[in-house]
Design a protein around this motif. Structure first.
Motif, short mmCIF file in Angstrom:
data_model
loop_
_atom_site.label_atom_id
_atom_site.label_comp_id
_atom_site.label_asym_id
_atom_site.label_seq_id
_atom_site.Cartn_x
_atom_site.Cartn_y
_atom_site.Cartn_z
N UNK A 1 41.85 54.35 32.07
CA UNK A 1 41.26 54.01 33.33
C UNK A 1 41.09 52.60 33.32
N UNK A 2 40.44 52.18 32.32
CA UNK A 2 40.23 50.74 32.18
C UNK A 2 41.37 49.74 32.22
N UNK A 3 42.30 50.33 31.44
CA UNK A 3 43.72 49.46 31.54
C UNK A 3 44.42 49.61 32.66
N UNK A 4 44.28 50.67 33.55
CA UNK A 4 44.84 50.79 34.85
C UNK A 4 44.46 49.97 35.86
N UNK A 5 43.07 49.88 35.56
CA UNK A 5 42.31 48.84 36.61
C UNK A 5 42.60 47.37 36.22
N UNK A 6 42.74 47.11 35.09
CA UNK A 6 43.22 45.67 34.76
C UNK A 6 44.74 45.41 35.17
N UNK A 7 45.55 46.47 34.87
CA UNK A 7 46.84 46.26 35.34
C UNK A 7 47.09 46.25 36.88
N UNK A 8 46.21 46.84 37.77
CA UNK A 8 46.31 46.61 39.08
C UNK A 8 45.98 45.41 39.73
N UNK A 9 44.70 44.93 38.85
CA UNK A 9 44.43 43.82 39.23
C UNK A 9 45.16 42.43 38.82
N UNK A 10 45.50 42.50 37.60
CA UNK A 10 46.78 41.34 37.13
C UNK A 10 48.05 41.54 37.79
N UNK A 11 48.29 43.06 38.13
CA UNK A 11 49.73 42.93 38.79
C UNK A 11 49.69 42.55 40.25
N UNK A 12 48.78 42.78 40.85
CA UNK A 12 48.41 41.90 42.27
C UNK A 12 48.54 40.58 42.23
N UNK A 13 47.90 39.96 41.09
CA UNK A 13 48.01 38.30 41.01
C UNK A 13 49.31 38.27 40.72
N UNK A 14 49.78 38.75 39.94
CA UNK A 14 51.22 38.54 39.43
C UNK A 14 52.27 38.38 40.53
N UNK A 15 52.13 39.48 41.44
CA UNK A 15 52.82 39.48 42.68
C UNK A 15 52.68 38.58 43.63
N UNK B 1 49.11 36.18 34.39
CA UNK B 1 49.00 37.51 35.24
C UNK B 1 50.21 38.43 34.76
N UNK B 2 51.35 38.08 34.77
CA UNK B 2 52.44 38.86 34.22
C UNK B 2 52.24 39.51 32.79
N UNK B 3 52.04 38.65 31.95
CA UNK B 3 51.98 39.12 30.78
C UNK B 3 50.67 40.20 30.48
N UNK B 4 49.67 39.85 30.99
CA UNK B 4 48.44 41.00 30.75
C UNK B 4 48.78 42.20 31.78
N UNK B 5 49.42 41.85 32.77
CA UNK B 5 49.73 43.07 33.69
C UNK B 5 50.79 43.80 32.81
N UNK B 6 51.89 43.56 32.19
CA UNK B 6 52.74 44.41 31.36
C UNK B 6 52.05 45.02 30.20
N UNK B 7 51.05 44.26 29.37
CA UNK B 7 50.40 44.75 28.42
C UNK B 7 49.46 45.75 28.77
N UNK B 8 48.66 45.52 29.97
CA UNK B 8 47.85 46.58 30.47
C UNK B 8 48.63 48.00 30.82
N UNK B 9 49.61 47.75 31.34
CA UNK B 9 50.56 48.92 31.83
C UNK B 9 50.99 49.60 30.35
N UNK B 10 51.70 48.77 29.40
CA UNK B 10 51.75 49.63 28.32
C UNK B 10 50.54 50.37 27.52
N UNK B 11 49.38 49.70 27.52
CA UNK B 11 48.31 50.44 27.02
C UNK B 11 48.00 51.67 27.97
N UNK B 12 47.98 51.58 29.35
CA UNK B 12 47.74 52.48 30.11
C UNK B 12 48.35 53.82 29.79
N UNK B 13 49.83 53.73 29.84
CA UNK B 13 50.61 54.79 29.35
C UNK B 13 50.36 55.23 28.00
#
Length: 102
Positions: free
Chosen positions: A61-75, A83-95
Motif C-alpha cells: 500500500x505504501x509503495x502503491x501510494x508512492x507510485x501513484x504520486x510519482x507516476x502522476x508527476x512523471x505524466x 519522478x519516472x525512476x521512483x514511479x518505476x521502482x515503486x511499481x516494481x516494489x508494489x508488485x
C-alpha cells in the motif's frame, strides 16, 4: 523470514532522493515526503519480514501510494529523473509485495 534487504534498500533510495531534492532545489516538500515515505517503507518492510504468518499489505500500500504520486508527476513533467525512476521502482516494489501476500 529474513530481513527484507530489497525493501530497506528501496526505503533508503526514497529517503536519499528526498534529501537530494532538498539540496538541489531547496525543496522542503521533497525532503519531508522523501523522509516520510522512506520511514514508512522501512517500517512496513521490517514488519513484513518479522513474522511470515502476520504478513499484510502495508508495504504494498505504501509503495502503491508512492507510485501513484510519482507516476502522476512523471505524466505531467515527462522527466525520467526523479519522478519516472521512483514511479518505476515503486511499481516494481508494489508488485513484489503484492505477490508475496498472495
Amino acid at each position: 523470514m529474513p530481513l527484507d534487504l530489497l525493501g530497506l534498500a528501496f526505503a533508503t533510495f526514497v529517503a536519499l532522493g528526498g534529501a537530494i531534492g532538498y539540496l538541489k532545489s531547496n525543496s522542503v516538500a521533497s525532503l519531508v515526503s522523501g523522509l516520510v515515505f522512506g520511514a514508512l517503507i522501512s517500517l512496513s518492510a521490517q514488519l513484513a519480514a518479522g513474522n511470515a504468518k502476520n504478513y499484510n499489505l502495508a508495504p504494498a500500500a505504501v509503495c502503491l501510494v508512492l507510485f501513484l504520486v510519482m507516476g502522476s508527476r512523471f505524466m505531467n513533467s515527462k522527466k525520467l529523473m526523479p519522478a519516472g525512476m521512483v514511479a518505476a521502482a515503486s511499481l516494481f516494489m508494489t508488485i513484489r509485495y503484492a505477490l508475496r501476500f498472495f
